[in-house]
Design an enzyme around this catalytic site. Structure first.
Site, short mmCIF file in Angstrom:
data_model
loop_
_atom_site.label_atom_id
_atom_site.label_comp_id
_atom_site.label_asym_id
_atom_site.label_seq_id
_atom_site.Cartn_x
_atom_site.Cartn_y
_atom_site.Cartn_z
N HIS A 195 58.02 25.19 42.14
CA HIS A 195 58.26 26.62 42.33
C HIS A 195 59.53 27.11 41.66
CE1 HIS A 195 58.16 30.53 44.16
NE2 HIS A 195 59.35 30.32 44.70
N ASP B 248 65.61 29.30 52.43
CA ASP B 248 64.92 30.40 51.75
C ASP B 248 65.88 31.51 51.35
OD1 ASP B 248 63.19 32.34 50.89
OD2 ASP B 248 61.92 32.30 52.65
#
Length: 451
Positions: free
Chosen positions: A360, A262
């Protein structure tokens, strides 16, 4: 995530690509625990061994300035420390920008917002900000608070403590400064599927407290809360966490609660145009008092982990557009890594897009959003179970940017419409704050507005 609501975010979410924080949740040093510190130095004795913001190296007899720089996370302001671990790592409170924006992300965070008490005006807020700034300066180098010291963090070093302050839109009306409210503080629009709890968002004054030790962060929040008594009351508070420095053999970008790497494509300070994306420039549309400051978008994003974890790994990877094992984009070579550029035209063996149309990283990519970008410092949270037995867990999304109307808002609109990851997320709280520039050594945060 790659963007504002995602996990491998290419631009504003909980993930890794365009606004994600490469530093978010990442490891910060090659080793050393957060609690390590030099023998004989405690939180209370650091004052006696510090000079001009530098902590004296134990056993060395000389002031040593250490840049506590965490790989792949940009360069923090000059930091001070001593000893083999991170316990004595200190980040100066004063500077051009507030601490807690460019510095490497810490392992723990406390977020809080305060509402002004009735009748408190400009003078009351000025006095509180002076008090808070004075206290944050002391705690940042491991000194005890000058008032309301509770000994919660007794014997701990500063542990990279940073305290960052922000102003909500209502503060300007309540202090007679409506003419000085930045245009960038206009309310965020409603996004599809938002389920926001007003009691857990907004607020007149916002505080972000980061540290590599949980007790150090809690100590700072408790002291600031008590110092605000009679002037401002706590509106909401949340706790978050990231990977502890030294938790992995080699420094790397951290993972979120979906297991995704992330923060891969977060803007980096050494990139052209970085400052224009993150900080307010002098002479622009925003008022002069905010030059060198920023805007912060906060979102509490719950992850539907029971649904997510029911997906096979290959399906999770297609939702994000990256391999879960190493963060490399789909379609990349087997030896590729998370920094490998995304090839959105790459095809799978069957001729389909390697990165699906609703993945995404495709939807959140800056190239698909007019170059919109922001600097994320997201933290995970896990607050037990909801009434239905599902985890109350997810991401405390924090994004600094020079104008949310050109950063967070357009990207989030696109994600809400076409991001496959949105099916596994719920935005449950929101806030928008003007973050003043840093304070001078003899000043306080917000002085450019309140004096």
């Amino acid at each position: 995530m790659e963007s504002s609501t995602s996990t491998n975010a290419d631009s504003t979410g909980t993930g890794t690509d365009s606004t994600g924080t490469d530093s978010a949740a990442g490891d910060t040093t090659d080793g050393g625990g957060t609690g390590s510190r030099a023998p004989g130095l405690t939180r209370r004795t650091l004052l006696g061994t510090a000079g001009a913001g530098l902590v004296v190296g134990a056993g060395a007899g000389a002031a040593t300035a250490l840049a506590v720089e965490r790989p792949d996370q940009g360069t923090p302001r000059a930091s001070t420390g001593a000893g083999p671990g991170l316990g004595l790592a200190a980040v100066r409170f004063h500077g051009e920008h507030q601490a807690g924006i460019l510095e490497p992300q810490q392992a723990r965070v406390q977020l809080a917002a305060f509402d002004l008490a009735g009748g408190v005006g400009r003078d009351g807020v000025r006095a509180l900000l002076r008090r808070w700034s004075r206290t944050a300066t002391r705690m940042a180098v491991g000194e005890p608070a000058d008032e309301f010291e509770n000994q919660i963090a007794l014997d701990a070093g500063p542990c990279s403590l940073t305290v960052t302050f922000g102003f909500g839109a209502a503060l300007f009306d309540r202090t007679g400064l409506a003419d000085h409210r930045p245009t960038g503080l206009e309310p965020l629009p409603a996004f599809p599927a938002d389920a926001l709890d007003p009691a857990r968002g907004d607020g007149d004054l916002f505080v972000q407290i980061g540290a590599d030790d949980a007790l150090v962060a809690v100590h700072a929040l408790r002291v600031l809360q008590r110092q605000a008594a009679g002037t401002a009351a706590l509106r909401w508070q949340m706790s978050g966490f990231a990977r502890t420095p030294g938790a992995t053999p080699n420094p790397m970008t951290g993972r979120n609660l979906m297991g995704q790497v992330d923060g891969t494509n977060n803007p980096r300070p050494d990139e052209d145009g970085f400052a224009a994306k993150v900080f307010v420039a002098a002479g622009g549309e925003q008022p002069a008092w905010l030059a060198g400051g920023s805007f912060l978008v906060f979102r509490r994003i719950r992850m539907l982990l029971d649904h997510w974890e029911a997906l096979p790994v290959d399906r999770q990877e297609r939702v994000i557009g990256r391999r879960k094992s190493d963060g490399a984009p789909l379609g990349a070579a087997a030896d590729a890594g998370e920094r490998t550029p995304v090839d959105l035209a790459a095809q799978a063996a069957d001729g389909s897009l390697a990165v699906p149309a609703d993945a995404h990283i495709r939807v959140a990519a800056p190239a698909a959003n007019g170059g919109a970008a922001m600097l994320r410092r997201g933290f995970s949270y896990h607050d037990g179970l909801l009434a239905d037995g599902s985890p109350d867990a997810g991401l405390l999304f924090l994004a600094f940017q020079s104008d949310p109307r050109k950063g967070f808002t357009p990207v989030q609109r696109k994600l809400a419409r076409g991001d496959g990851l949105s099916r596994f997320l719920r935005h449950e709280a929101s806030g928008l704050y003007a973050v003043p520039p840093g304070a001078a050594p003899d000043g306080y945060v917000g002085q450019t507005l309140f004096d």
